[in-house]
Write a protein that holds these residues in place. Structure first.
Motif, PDB file in Angstrom:
ATOM      1  N   ILE A   2      55.455   6.189 -63.320  1.00 41.94           N
ATOM      2  CA  ILE A   2      56.700   5.615 -62.825  1.00 41.94           C
ATOM      3  C   ILE A   2      57.894   6.414 -63.339  1.00 41.94           C
ATOM      4  N   TRP A   3      57.841   6.795 -64.601  1.00 39.71           N
ATOM      5  CA  TRP A   3      58.932   7.546 -65.211  1.00 39.71           C
ATOM      6  C   TRP A   3      59.147   8.879 -64.489  1.00 39.71           C
ATOM      7  N   TYR A   4      58.068   9.546 -64.116  1.00 38.19           N
ATOM      8  CA  TYR A   4      58.176  10.827 -63.413  1.00 38.19           C
ATOM      9  C   TYR A   4      58.772  10.651 -62.020  1.00 38.19           C
ATOM     10  N   ILE A   5      58.386   9.588 -61.343  1.00 37.82           N
ATOM     11  CA  ILE A   5      58.946   9.313 -60.012  1.00 37.82           C
ATOM     12  C   ILE A   5      60.443   9.037 -60.135  1.00 37.82           C
ATOM     13  N   ARG A   7      62.523   9.964 -62.524  1.00 42.67           N
ATOM     14  CA  ARG A   7      63.229  11.195 -62.907  1.00 42.67           C
ATOM     15  C   ARG A   7      63.364  12.139 -61.724  1.00 42.67           C
ATOM     16  N   GLY A   8      62.269  12.371 -61.021  1.00 39.05           N
ATOM     17  CA  GLY A   8      62.295  13.277 -59.877  1.00 39.05           C
ATOM     18  C   GLY A   8      63.233  12.796 -58.788  1.00 39.05           C
ATOM     19  N   ALA A   9      63.188  11.506 -58.504  1.00 44.22           N
ATOM     20  CA  ALA A   9      64.073  10.948 -57.472  1.00 44.22           C
ATOM     21  C   ALA A   9      65.537  11.061 -57.893  1.00 44.22           C
ATOM     22  N   GLY A  10      65.806  10.844 -59.170  1.00 44.53           N
ATOM     23  CA  GLY A  10      67.178  10.956 -59.666  1.00 44.53           C
ATOM     24  C   GLY A  10      67.711  12.377 -59.565  1.00 44.53           C
ATOM     25  N   VAL A  11      66.891  13.340 -59.950  1.00 49.63           N
ATOM     26  CA  VAL A  11      67.318  14.741 -59.895  1.00 49.63           C
ATOM     27  C   VAL A  11      67.526  15.176 -58.442  1.00 49.63           C
ATOM     28  N   MET A  12      66.590  14.833 -57.577  1.00 48.27           N
ATOM     29  CA  MET A  12      66.718  15.221 -56.171  1.00 48.27           C
ATOM     30  C   MET A  12      67.896  14.501 -55.506  1.00 48.27           C
ATOM     31  N   ALA A  13      68.174  13.274 -55.920  1.00 50.99           N
ATOM     32  CA  ALA A  13      69.343  12.564 -55.393  1.00 50.99           C
ATOM     33  C   ALA A  13      70.616  13.305 -55.783  1.00 50.99           C
ATOM     34  N   LEU A  55      66.755   8.321 -52.105  1.00 46.77           N
ATOM     35  CA  LEU A  55      66.239   8.769 -53.403  1.00 46.77           C
ATOM     36  C   LEU A  55      66.874   7.997 -54.559  1.00 46.77           C
ATOM     37  N   VAL A  56      68.157   7.653 -54.428  1.00 42.30           N
ATOM     38  CA  VAL A  56      68.802   6.818 -55.442  1.00 42.30           C
ATOM     39  C   VAL A  56      68.102   5.459 -55.509  1.00 42.30           C
ATOM     40  N   LEU A  57      67.778   4.897 -54.348  1.00 40.47           N
ATOM     41  CA  LEU A  57      67.066   3.611 -54.325  1.00 40.47           C
ATOM     42  C   LEU A  57      65.691   3.725 -54.976  1.00 40.47           C
ATOM     43  N   VAL A  58      64.969   4.804 -54.691  1.00 38.84           N
ATOM     44  CA  VAL A  58      63.673   5.023 -55.346  1.00 38.84           C
ATOM     45  C   VAL A  58      63.872   5.134 -56.854  1.00 38.84           C
ATOM     46  N   HIS A  59      64.878   5.893 -57.268  1.00 37.49           N
ATOM     47  CA  HIS A  59      65.194   6.075 -58.689  1.00 37.49           C
ATOM     48  C   HIS A  59      65.450   4.723 -59.364  1.00 37.49           C
ATOM     49  N   VAL A  60      66.310   3.934 -58.751  1.00 32.04           N
ATOM     50  CA  VAL A  60      66.709   2.648 -59.323  1.00 32.04           C
ATOM     51  C   VAL A  60      65.547   1.654 -59.328  1.00 32.04           C
ATOM     52  N   LEU A  61      64.862   1.538 -58.211  1.00 31.03           N
ATOM     53  CA  LEU A  61      63.801   0.532 -58.110  1.00 31.03           C
ATOM     54  C   LEU A  61      62.591   0.872 -58.981  1.00 31.03           C
ATOM     55  N   THR A  62      62.253   2.137 -59.101  1.00 32.76           N
ATOM     56  CA  THR A  62      61.119   2.476 -59.968  1.00 32.76           C
ATOM     57  C   THR A  62      61.454   2.209 -61.428  1.00 32.76           C
ATOM     58  N   LEU A  63      62.724   2.373 -61.805  1.00 27.14           N
ATOM     59  CA  LEU A  63      63.102   2.099 -63.195  1.00 27.14           C
ATOM     60  C   LEU A  63      62.987   0.618 -63.547  1.00 27.14           C
ATOM     61  N   LEU A  64      63.026  -0.249 -62.526  1.00 24.23           N
ATOM     62  CA  LEU A  64      62.815  -1.677 -62.791  1.00 24.23           C
ATOM     63  C   LEU A  64      61.418  -1.945 -63.350  1.00 24.23           C
ATOM     64  N   ALA A  69      62.567   1.955 -70.021  1.00 26.28           N
ATOM     65  CA  ALA A  69      63.967   1.710 -69.643  1.00 26.28           C
ATOM     66  C   ALA A  69      64.324   0.235 -69.804  1.00 26.28           C
ATOM     67  N   ASP A  70      63.348  -0.659 -69.576  1.00 29.66           N
ATOM     68  CA  ASP A  70      63.530  -2.101 -69.771  1.00 29.66           C
ATOM     69  C   ASP A  70      64.772  -2.630 -69.039  1.00 29.66           C
ATOM     70  N   LEU A  71      64.861  -2.329 -67.762  1.00 28.91           N
ATOM     71  CA  LEU A  71      65.997  -2.786 -66.961  1.00 28.91           C
ATOM     72  C   LEU A  71      65.666  -4.087 -66.254  1.00 28.91           C
ATOM     73  N   ASN A  72      66.700  -4.848 -65.957  1.00 32.97           N
ATOM     74  CA  ASN A  72      66.527  -6.025 -65.126  1.00 32.97           C
ATOM     75  C   ASN A  72      67.456  -5.871 -63.915  1.00 32.97           C
ATOM     76  N   PRO A  73      67.280  -6.675 -62.888  1.00 30.04           N
ATOM     77  CA  PRO A  73      68.070  -6.494 -61.660  1.00 30.04           C
ATOM     78  C   PRO A  73      69.590  -6.500 -61.875  1.00 30.04           C
ATOM     79  N   ILE A  74      70.070  -7.262 -62.821  1.00 26.36           N
ATOM     80  CA  ILE A  74      71.521  -7.317 -63.058  1.00 26.36           C
ATOM     81  C   ILE A  74      72.040  -5.968 -63.554  1.00 26.36           C
ATOM     82  N   ASP A  75      71.197  -5.229 -64.317  1.00 30.91           N
ATOM     83  CA  ASP A  75      71.586  -3.905 -64.816  1.00 30.91           C
ATOM     84  C   ASP A  75      71.820  -2.914 -63.682  1.00 30.91           C
TER      85      ASP A  75
END
Length: 168
Positions: A2-5, A7-13, A55-64, A69-75
């Motif tokens: 998940i972390w690799y996805i 990261r990759g999505a964030g960089v490509m975004a 790609l931003v959406l993939v980045h954000v949603l995979t980090l959930l 990262a320990d993110l929640n939807p409000i973050d």
């Protein structure tokens, strides 16, 4: 995985948003770029924006789903409230929120009118440096040479486009 996805999505975004911003600057000038008609540049600009947003959406949603990262939807929607690197994460959230505003207003451009849409669309100029700062501040690859080269290349590209726009 998940972390690799994420990261990759964030960089490509970041890369695609650099392309989108650069082409947006170029189409605003109203002159052909590299012999291509304005509509072709506008089409690539729009497509790079939409793919970048995906790609931003993939980045954000995979980090959930990433336990580190320990993110929640409000973050993902409220800047600077996350427990993981709140400032740098908050910049990413702010860029995401601004990106959503630009998207929604672009989809409703005819209803808003050109002047209002254009005023809101200027937020794209703010999104890019905020997203770059987020990538360099919270990204685990920020210290890697390749990421430094990519950040310099993206910055040089945008700076060149901005300079070109104001000089010509």
């Amino acid at each position: 995985m998940i972390w690799y996805i994420a990261r990759g999505a964030g960089v490509m975004a970041l890369v695609l948003l650099t392309v989108s911003l650069t082409l947006g600057i170029a189409t605003r000038q109203g002159k052909p770029l590299a012999g291509l008609p304005r509509f072709a540049i506008a089409t690539v600009h729009r497509n790079a924006s939409l793919i970048g947003l995906g790609l931003v959406l993939v980045h954000v949603l995979t980090l959930l789903f990433d336990s580190y990262a320990d993110l929640n939807p409000i973050d993902l929607l409220v800047p600077f409230v996350g427990s993981y690197q709140p400032f740098w994460l908050g910049l990413g959230t702010l860029a995401f929120d601004l990106l959503l505003i630009v998207l929604v207003t672009s989809l409703n451009r005819a209803r808003l009118g050109l002047r209002t849409w254009r005023a809101i669309h200027w937020a794209a100029y703010a999104i890019w440096p905020i997203a770059l700062a987020h990538a360099l501040g919270t990204g685990t690859d920020a210290a890697q040479v390749w990421m430094g080269v990519l950040a310099v290349a993206c910055t040089t590209t945008v700076a060149t486009a901005v300079t070109w726009r104001f000089v010509t």
